[in-house]
Design an enzyme around this catalytic site. Structure first.
Site, PDB file in Angstrom:
ATOM      1  N   TYR A 222       6.828   5.985 -12.955  1.00  0.00           N
ATOM      2  CA  TYR A 222       6.104   4.956 -12.194  1.00  0.00           C
ATOM      3  C   TYR A 222       6.242   3.619 -12.911  1.00  0.00           C
ATOM      4  CZ  TYR A 222       3.953   8.838  -9.613  1.00  0.00           C
ATOM      5  OH  TYR A 222       3.728   9.965  -8.849  1.00  0.00           O
TER       6      TYR A 222
ATOM      7  N   GLN B 251       0.890  19.651  -6.614  1.00  0.00           N
ATOM      8  CA  GLN B 251       0.685  18.291  -6.099  1.00  0.00           C
ATOM      9  C   GLN B 251       1.753  18.054  -5.038  1.00  0.00           C
ATOM     10  OE1 GLN B 251       1.712  14.035  -7.763  1.00  0.00           O
ATOM     11  NE2 GLN B 251      -0.030  14.826  -8.898  1.00  0.00           N
TER      12      GLN B 251
HETATM   13  N1  LIG Z   1       4.351  14.018  -7.039  1.00  0.00           N
HETATM   14  C1  LIG Z   1       4.995  13.079  -6.398  1.00  0.00           C
HETATM   15  O1  LIG Z   1       6.217  13.147  -6.166  1.00  0.00           O
HETATM   16  C2  LIG Z   1       4.228  11.874  -5.910  1.00  0.00           C
HETATM   17  C3  LIG Z   1       4.816  11.002  -4.975  1.00  0.00           C
HETATM   18  C4  LIG Z   1       4.088   9.905  -4.558  1.00  0.00           C
HETATM   19  C5  LIG Z   1       2.812   9.678  -5.056  1.00  0.00           C
HETATM   20  N2  LIG Z   1       2.281  10.518  -5.990  1.00  0.00           N
HETATM   21  C6  LIG Z   1       0.950  10.272  -6.574  1.00  0.00           C
HETATM   22  O2  LIG Z   1       0.028  10.168  -5.499  1.00  0.00           O
HETATM   23  C7  LIG Z   1      -0.696   8.938  -5.596  1.00  0.00           C
HETATM   24  C8  LIG Z   1      -1.122   8.515  -4.198  1.00  0.00           C
HETATM   25  O3  LIG Z   1      -0.003   8.324  -3.375  1.00  0.00           O
HETATM   26  P1  LIG Z   1       0.483   6.880  -2.949  1.00  0.00           P
HETATM   27  O4  LIG Z   1      -0.093   5.894  -3.914  1.00  0.00           O
HETATM   28  O5  LIG Z   1       1.924   6.952  -2.783  1.00  0.00           O
HETATM   29  O6  LIG Z   1      -0.060   6.642  -1.505  1.00  0.00           O
HETATM   30  P2  LIG Z   1      -1.450   6.686  -0.740  1.00  0.00           P
HETATM   31  O7  LIG Z   1      -2.529   7.197  -1.613  1.00  0.00           O
HETATM   32  O8  LIG Z   1      -1.139   7.385   0.526  1.00  0.00           O
HETATM   33  O9  LIG Z   1      -1.670   5.140  -0.416  1.00  0.00           O
HETATM   34  C9  LIG Z   1      -1.984   4.217  -1.398  1.00  0.00           C
HETATM   35  C10 LIG Z   1      -2.273   2.883  -0.711  1.00  0.00           C
HETATM   36  O10 LIG Z   1      -3.420   3.039   0.118  1.00  0.00           O
HETATM   37  C11 LIG Z   1      -4.329   2.013  -0.156  1.00  0.00           C
HETATM   38  N3  LIG Z   1      -5.693   2.535  -0.002  1.00  0.00           N
HETATM   39  C12 LIG Z   1      -6.313   3.514  -0.712  1.00  0.00           C
HETATM   40  N4  LIG Z   1      -7.551   3.732  -0.240  1.00  0.00           N
HETATM   41  C13 LIG Z   1      -7.734   2.867   0.799  1.00  0.00           C
HETATM   42  C14 LIG Z   1      -8.798   2.602   1.660  1.00  0.00           C
HETATM   43  N5  LIG Z   1      -9.936   3.306   1.605  1.00  0.00           N
HETATM   44  N6  LIG Z   1      -8.643   1.616   2.597  1.00  0.00           N
HETATM   45  C15 LIG Z   1      -7.493   0.904   2.686  1.00  0.00           C
HETATM   46  N7  LIG Z   1      -6.433   1.119   1.875  1.00  0.00           N
HETATM   47  C16 LIG Z   1      -6.550   2.088   0.947  1.00  0.00           C
HETATM   48  C17 LIG Z   1      -4.071   1.565  -1.572  1.00  0.00           C
HETATM   49  O11 LIG Z   1      -4.502   0.223  -1.660  1.00  0.00           O
HETATM   50  P3  LIG Z   1      -4.576  -0.642  -3.001  1.00  0.00           P
HETATM   51  O12 LIG Z   1      -3.332  -0.319  -3.733  1.00  0.00           O
HETATM   52  O13 LIG Z   1      -4.603  -2.019  -2.495  1.00  0.00           O
HETATM   53  O14 LIG Z   1      -5.803  -0.250  -3.747  1.00  0.00           O
HETATM   54  C18 LIG Z   1      -2.566   1.770  -1.698  1.00  0.00           C
HETATM   55  O15 LIG Z   1      -1.877   0.614  -1.312  1.00  0.00           O
HETATM   56  C19 LIG Z   1       0.269   8.011  -6.330  1.00  0.00           C
HETATM   57  O16 LIG Z   1      -0.390   6.886  -6.903  1.00  0.00           O
HETATM   58  C20 LIG Z   1       0.828   8.962  -7.349  1.00  0.00           C
HETATM   59  O17 LIG Z   1      -0.087   9.102  -8.428  1.00  0.00           O
HETATM   60  C21 LIG Z   1       2.972  11.620  -6.406  1.00  0.00           C
END
Ligand SMILES: NC(=O)c1ccc[n+]([C@@H]2O[C@H](COP(=O)([O-])OP(=O)(O)OC[C@H]3O[C@@H](n4cnc5c(N)ncnc54)[C@H](OP(=O)(O)O)[C@@H]3O)[C@@H](O)[C@H]2O)c1
Length: 325
Positions: free
Chosen positions: A60, A187
């Site tokens: 990341y 995950q």
């Molecule tokens: N294992 C894997 O291959 C893999 C792949 C992808 C992700 N991940 C992990 O999963 C985590 C979450 O996934 P993601 O970050 O890709 O996507 P996500 O959680 O689907 O979306 C994150 C986005 O949603 C916004 N958000 C969160 N809560 C909200 C709310 N209540 N209202 C409006 N907007 C909201 C955040 O805003 P702000 O940023 O503005 O706060 C951010 O821009 C990652 O950070 C990572 O740790 C793992």
């Protein structure tokens, strides 16, 4: 906040976990860059809300998320369960090609020596003695689960990590890894628009492994019109998502037409509606959500008090069925 056990371990984690991918910034999360000080304030806010579980990964921001987090954890370490990942590296030491991002070539390597180096590098980057939870980021078709898992068990014995999870995996992987030690959880990508991993729930139940869902909000694409209608620059993760292009963009906007009355009925945000639906899909689901701002964190925790009726949950499912990715 509600808490759950990290699978069969004694580790207690908050039902909502803090995804720290966005802290990596760069071209990938291009609209914000977050300082160590701001990250520390976010961590304080998270713990005020009861969130104790943080997920990051070496890749990341190519080390950036881990480094910022490590610095921000100074004086706060005992309040958090820190989770990072192994099996992807940019050390240029072989392995299988995965992708090029931010100018670095990321390779996948599950050999014991690479896994050990991944863990040691993460400990160094975050300046920690122990990582609570280590996720095998992707699965390998080259190195046996036995080799990878045996090394992770060694690292547990040495006190460098405490628990093992798998990611981007399938039931067969869990069954194979579990022959050599406890798989505390998996995950996996799971969202209203992407429900393929539903088939994993039964195996998780059988093995007592937690199901930690990521991408629940489709990197913001399920939070409402604003993100979907934004033209994201090339390289930003949101520019690569199918919802940012036609025909899916229009389909997601049409989905919002159907869901907005429910947001009005329950007085909640679109994000909360989607998160509430997600929590109802599996009893032991952990809601891993990416945060870079207090506002989104504060809004997200409201989901734990949101009760959507069964009829409305069925309505949400039916509306989303038209737009499965
Ligand atoms: N294992 C894997 O291959 C893999 C792949 C992808 C992700 N991940 C992990 O999963 C985590 C979450 O996934 P993601 O970050 O890709 O996507 P996500 O959680 O689907 O979306 C994150 C986005 O949603 C916004 N958000 C969160 N809560 C909200 C709310 N209540 N209202 C409006 N907007 C909201 C955040 O805003 P702000 O940023 O503005 O706060 C951010 O821009 C990652 O950070 C990572 O740790 C793992």
């Amino acid at each position: 906040m509600k808490y759950q056990n990290l699978g069969k371990t004694e580790i207690k984690v908050s039902r909502i976990s803090f995804g720290a991918w966005g802290l990596g910034g760069g071209n990938v999360w291009s609209d914000m860059s977050i300082s160590v000080k701001e990250t520390g304030e976010l961590l304080d806010y998270a713990s005020d809300l009861g969130i104790n579980y943080i997920d990051t990964a070496p890749v990341y921001g190519i080390g950036t998320s881990e480094m910022i987090l490590g610095k921000a954890l100074k004086g706060r370490r005992d309040r958090f369960i820190v989770q990072t990942k192994c099996s992807l590296n940019w050390r240029n030491e072989g392995g299988e090609f995965e992708y090029v991002r931010d100018g670095y070539t990321v390779m996948k390597d599950h050999h014991a020596s690479a896994i050990r180096k991944d863990v040691e590098d993460s400990l160094l980057r975050m300046d920690l003695d122990c990582i609570d939870s280590m996720v095998v980021h992707r699965m390998s078709s080259v190195v046996s689960p036995e080799e990878t898992m045996n090394e992770l068990q060694e690292l547990i014995k040495e006190g460098k990590i405490r628990a093992v999870l798998l990611s981007n995996s399938a039931s067969e992987d869990l069954k194979e890894y579990a022959k050599y030690g406890i798989v505390a959880g998996v995950q996996e990508k799971f969202s209203l628009l992407s429900q393929n991993q539903r088939r994993y729930f039964e195996t998780c139940r059988e093995y007592g492994s937690m199901f930690q869902a990521y991408g629940i909000l489709e990197e913001g694409g399920l939070t409402g019109r604003k993100i979907v209608e934004t033209q994201w620059p090339e390289g930003d993760v949101r520019s690569t998502r199918v919802w940012s292009k036609e025909p899916v963009r229009s389909a997601v906007l049409a989905l919002f037409d159907e869901l907005e009355p429910l947001c009005g009925k329950y007085g909640c945000s679109m994000a909360n509606l989607v998160q509430a639906w997600t929590l109802k899909q599996y009893e032991d689901l952990n809601l891993l959500t990416g945060f870079r701002r207090r506002e989104t964190m504060a809004d997200t925790v409201k989901v734990l008090d949101l009760e959507i009726s069964d009829d409305d949950l069925a309505l949400i499912t039916a509306a989303a069925d038209k737009t499965q990715l």
